[in-house]
Design a protein around this motif. Structure first.
Motif, PDB file in Angstrom:
ATOM      1  N   THR A 178      25.285  -1.887 -88.434  1.00  0.00           N
ATOM      2  CA  THR A 178      26.521  -1.462 -89.099  1.00  0.00           C
ATOM      3  C   THR A 178      26.765   0.045 -89.017  1.00  0.00           C
ATOM      4  OG1 THR A 178      26.509  -3.357 -90.592  1.00  0.00           O
ATOM      5  CG2 THR A 178      27.807  -1.437 -91.261  1.00  0.00           C
ATOM      6  N   PRO A 179      25.823   0.909 -89.438  1.00  0.00           N
ATOM      7  CA  PRO A 179      26.092   2.349 -89.324  1.00  0.00           C
ATOM      8  C   PRO A 179      26.227   2.811 -87.884  1.00  0.00           C
ATOM      9  CG  PRO A 179      23.822   1.972 -89.999  1.00  0.00           C
ATOM     10  CD  PRO A 179      24.524   0.655 -90.097  1.00  0.00           C
ATOM     11  N   ILE A 180      25.590   2.107 -86.956  1.00  0.00           N
ATOM     12  CA  ILE A 180      25.715   2.472 -85.547  1.00  0.00           C
ATOM     13  C   ILE A 180      27.131   2.183 -85.054  1.00  0.00           C
ATOM     14  CG2 ILE A 180      25.016   1.811 -83.206  1.00  0.00           C
ATOM     15  CD1 ILE A 180      22.166   1.488 -84.315  1.00  0.00           C
ATOM     16  N   ARG A 181      27.669   1.011 -85.414  1.00  0.00           N
ATOM     17  CA  ARG A 181      29.031   0.689 -84.990  1.00  0.00           C
ATOM     18  C   ARG A 181      30.028   1.653 -85.614  1.00  0.00           C
ATOM     19  NH1 ARG A 181      28.977  -1.099 -80.516  1.00  0.00           N
ATOM     20  NH2 ARG A 181      31.207  -1.424 -80.810  1.00  0.00           N
ATOM     21  N   GLU A 182      29.797   2.029 -86.886  1.00  0.00           N
ATOM     22  CA  GLU A 182      30.685   2.990 -87.536  1.00  0.00           C
ATOM     23  C   GLU A 182      30.633   4.335 -86.814  1.00  0.00           C
ATOM     24  OE1 GLU A 182      29.298   3.051 -91.544  1.00  0.00           O
ATOM     25  OE2 GLU A 182      30.372   1.237 -92.125  1.00  0.00           O
ATOM     26  N   ALA A 183      29.428   4.750 -86.421  1.00  0.00           N
ATOM     27  CA  ALA A 183      29.279   6.016 -85.711  1.00  0.00           C
ATOM     28  C   ALA A 183      29.978   5.980 -84.361  1.00  0.00           C
ATOM     29  CB  ALA A 183      27.787   6.342 -85.522  1.00  0.00           C
TER      30      ALA A 183
END
Length: 226
Positions: A52-57
């Motif tokens: 999730t935080p990777i996709r947001e980044a």
């Protein structure tokens, strides 16, 4: 995709901003080269966080022009585009000029001394071919006017734009042409000390517009084909 050797460099409590910064910096310093495919699974292993935080980044990086998404296919490091980079350069120069315009009437001797110290560190880093040190010192120099401007929007927009120029700055600061910025910085401070605000504004703008135009072929090629 070349993944840095150290895995799980962040704890699970890693903030999404740190994930963004880690991937951004790997793109800027050439670890992830233009055209490189960014795989979620490999990024998860490297950063030690969920998807999730990777996709947001990656979405933030796409908005900032450093990543390109091919729907249903892949996410790639954006190729170097001279035209769009020049456009970002023009806007960045204008924003730094605006920050200086707002800051100069109230800038203090202590703040100008901080700029001189940052420029001395910048020159020393160039002398030792410390590109990361030069970039950090250059940021410290320009941050004085940004902070003194009192305009948070300028800082927020520049945080999105500046990474696009970092690939060009890294090339400049690894060559002798980077020494030109030392003299340009000195001129900015000199004009500010003498109360020559119009001249200082011109010097700030020209400092940012002096970044060289780089051909796509001179950028690092991808390490692997995926």
């Amino acid at each position: 995709m070349p993944v840095p050797e150290k895995n799980s460099v962040h704890k699970r409590s890693l903030l999404r901003d740190d994930v963004y910064a880690s991937i951004r910096d790997a793109i800027v310093d050439g670890t992830f080269a233009p055209g490189e495919r960014l795989r979620d699974s490999e990024l998860e292993k490297w950063l030690g966080v969920s998807r999730t935080p990777i996709r947001e980044a990656l979405l933030r990086l796409e908005r900032g022009g450093l990543v390109v998404s091919l729907p249903g296919k892949a996410t790639l490091v954006a190729p170097y585009d001279p035209a769009s980079t020049h456009g970002v350069q023009q806007v960045t120069a204008a924003l730094h000029e605006l920050a200086a315009r707002l800051a100069l009437p109230a800038v203090t001797d202590e703040q100008l001394a901080a700029m001189e110290d940052a420029n001395a560190c910048f020159a020393a880093a160039l002398d030792t071919e410390d590109v990361d040190g030069a970039l950090g010192a250059d940021d410290d120099f320009h941050e004085v006017f940004i902070a003194a401007s009192g305009n948070e929007t300028i800082a927020q927009v520049l945080s999105q734009l500046t990474p696009v120029l970092r690939r060009v700055e890294r090339m400049r600061f690894s060559s002798h042409s980077g020494r030109e910025s030392v003299a340009q910085h000195e001129l900015i401070v000199q004009h500010a000390r003498e109360g020559k605000f119009d001249e200082a504004l011109v010097a700030v703008r020209e400092n940012w517009l002096s970044l060289p135009h780089v051909s796509p072929d001179s950028m690092a090629a991808p390490h692997n084909t995926h």
